[in-house]
Scaffold this motif. Structure first.
Motif, PDB file in Angstrom:
ATOM      1  N   VAL A 180      44.373  40.782  33.133  1.00 11.86           N
ATOM      2  CA  VAL A 180      45.263  41.855  33.577  1.00 11.86           C
ATOM      3  C   VAL A 180      45.296  41.914  35.107  1.00 11.86           C
ATOM      4  CG1 VAL A 180      45.631  44.352  33.582  1.00 11.86           C
ATOM      5  CG2 VAL A 180      44.918  43.210  31.474  1.00 11.86           C
ATOM      6  N   LEU A 181      44.131  41.796  35.735  1.00 15.62           N
ATOM      7  CA  LEU A 181      44.059  41.846  37.200  1.00 15.62           C
ATOM      8  C   LEU A 181      44.773  40.672  37.858  1.00 15.62           C
ATOM      9  CD1 LEU A 181      40.396  43.014  37.990  1.00 15.62           C
ATOM     10  CD2 LEU A 181      42.513  44.328  38.176  1.00 15.62           C
ATOM     11  N   HIS A 183      47.650  39.588  37.156  1.00 14.78           N
ATOM     12  CA  HIS A 183      49.091  39.883  37.170  1.00 14.78           C
ATOM     13  C   HIS A 183      49.942  38.683  36.732  1.00 14.78           C
ATOM     14  CE1 HIS A 183      48.141  43.663  39.105  1.00 14.78           C
ATOM     15  NE2 HIS A 183      47.520  43.030  40.088  1.00 14.78           N
ATOM     16  N   ASP A 185      52.845  36.461  34.920  1.00  8.57           N
ATOM     17  CA  ASP A 185      54.270  36.639  34.646  1.00  8.57           C
ATOM     18  C   ASP A 185      54.466  36.604  33.126  1.00  8.57           C
ATOM     19  OD1 ASP A 185      56.986  36.515  34.319  1.00  8.57           O
ATOM     20  OD2 ASP A 185      57.283  34.690  35.504  1.00  8.57           O
ATOM     21  N   ALA A 265      47.581  32.226  36.226  1.00 10.50           N
ATOM     22  CA  ALA A 265      48.260  33.165  37.122  1.00 10.50           C
ATOM     23  C   ALA A 265      47.742  33.035  38.545  1.00 10.50           C
ATOM     24  CB  ALA A 265      48.064  34.590  36.605  1.00 10.50           C
ATOM     25  N   SER A 269      49.722  31.597  41.990  1.00  4.24           N
ATOM     26  CA  SER A 269      49.908  32.474  43.152  1.00  4.24           C
ATOM     27  C   SER A 269      49.698  31.744  44.470  1.00  4.24           C
ATOM     28  CB  SER A 269      48.925  33.649  43.067  1.00  4.24           C
ATOM     29  OG  SER A 269      47.593  33.214  43.328  1.00  4.24           O
TER      30      SER A 269
END
Length: 427
Positions: A180-181, A183, A185, A265, A269
């Protein structure tokens, strides 16, 4: 017509689990709770965390589809162990010895133990890495882990052992918070479930095979069967044991998926690597996240995964050796009544704990070991299918013809994937 033989094995299992045949009461599920949940959560060990993180780092969300496909495979494999334990009251090694002799049982146990030796190194290295993220020195982390490891089986109570390990397993859900942390897509996550997998990319097929090896491990077969016997479950508990195995399989793959998502994720990034501890260095996807609250979640998850797996793997090994040589081996016995069993459990992890303090980067070694896992698994799994298909042994609990075909297909498929992974070949 008996519903157990109607339709495909998968459809039959779904009907049974959803209550069309018999809906197990909450009380039955709670009574059975323990063996399957513990082994499924211990399956998400330090080596599995590394494998999932590397898959997410290198190939994004593509590993999510294989993880979903592996849920029924994991369930069908582990359900056999519960059924054999309930139907015979014997552990896996003990049952192989009784039906096929000492040599075959020794082969099944010996191959598992060889894989376990490397797994121990990964577990303690994972504990060291997780502890280092929150400032705990390596020597203190290993010493604390060894104390915990020893204390877990010196309580003279299987029930107490089970309660502590179930509580410890909750630490692994830190990886859900980590996902969850990160983030992710949502559209990219769903895209990872697409059948269009990047098999043509170098290294992807080997990571798929390593993921299979990280999901279905040889020691799991020995642990769940022995733990079910130690818990004293009977035929009336089969529905609860099956439901627990199914829920555990989903939880296990959910955690693996969370690690893949977090690493994918973070890698997408383009962030900067925040930490890179020695020994069991984090793949870049997780290393990018290793700051703030995410750093604490990684530490909790890694230490919890390493502790739980070290305890469960070494207990499965001790049970297997004791079954092979007919040593007393109940956790309800004092040390003086089962000295060899406790000695194997307490001593076999010590060399790995020492190696973990001085080891260099183990990521590639762990990935190779997970691939080897798939091949090694074929030996105890073949015995498992034969034993669970034996009507003389299990009577009405034996595999139906359709289920037997499915299980042999799973066994052959796993072996084929493992051999292709070892040979470095992609389909």
């Amino acid at each position: 017509m008996d519903i157990s033989t109607a339709g495909s094995p998968v459809a039959t299992e779904v009907r049974s689990l959803t209550g069309q045949r018999s809906r197990p009461a909450i009380g039955r599920l709670l009574r059975a709770l323990g063996p399957a949940w513990i082994v499924m959560l211990a399956d998400v060990d330090a080596a599995s965390v590394l494998t999932a993180a590397k898959a997410g780092t290198d190939f994004g969300y593509a590993m999510l589809l294989p993880l979903v496909v592996l849920i029924p495979v994991l369930y069908f494999v582990q359900e056999m162990t519960a059924r054999l334990a309930i139907g015979t009251g014997l552990g896996h090694a003990e049952l192989i010895r009784e039906r096929y002799g000492f040599r075959w049982a020794g082969l099944a146990v010996g191959t598992m133990v060889l894989i376990d030796l490397l797994a121990y190194v990964a577990e303690f290295a994972g504990i060291v890495l997780g502890a280092s993220l929150v400032g705990v020195p390596a020597i203190a982390a290993v010493a604390g882990a060894l104390v915990f490891h020893s204390a877990m089986v010196l309580t003279r109570s299987y029930r107490r052992f089970e309660r502590i390990t179930i509580a410890l397993s909750l630490a692994l859900f830190a990886f859900v918070g980590l996902a969850v942390l990160a983030h992710p897509d949502p559209a990219a996550v769903l895209g990872g479930l697409s059948p269009a997998q990047p098999f043509g990319q170098p290294g992807y097929f080997q990571l798929v095979v390593a993921t299979i090896g990280a999901v279905v491990m040889p020691w799991m077969l020995f642990y769940q069967q022995a733990a079910t016997v130690n818990k004293g479950l009977g035929r009336g508990d089969l529905g609860g044991a099956r439901a627990e195995t199914f829920i555990g399989a989903i939880a296990s793959e959910l955690l693996m998926a969370a690690i893949v998502i977090a690493a994918a994720a973070a890698a997408a990034s383009g962030g900067v690597v925040a930490t890179n501890a020695g020994g069991l260095a984090l793949p870049a996807g997780l290393a990018i996240l290793a700051s703030g609250w995410a750093r604490i979640l990684i530490a909790i998850g890694m230490v919890g995964a390493g502790l739980l797996a070290a305890v469960v793997i070494s207990l499965s090994s001790a049970w297997a050796w004791a079954e092979l040589f007919h040593w007393p081996h109940s956790l309800n016995l004092p040390v003086r009544a089962a000295p060899a069993f406790y000695l194997v459990y307490l001593v076999e992890v010590i060399p790995a704990a020492i190696v973990a303090l001085v080891a260099q980067n183990l990521v590639n070694v762990v990935i190779d070991a997970m691939i080897l896992n798939v091949v090694v698994l074929a030996i105890p799994l073949a015995f498992l299918v034969r034993l669970s298909s034996d009507r003389e042994l299990l009577g009405s609990l034996a595999n139906s013809p359709g289920r037997r075909v499915l299980l042999w297909a799973i066994t052959a498929g796993l072996l084929a994937f493992g051999l292709l992974g070892i040979l470095g070949l992609a389909p």
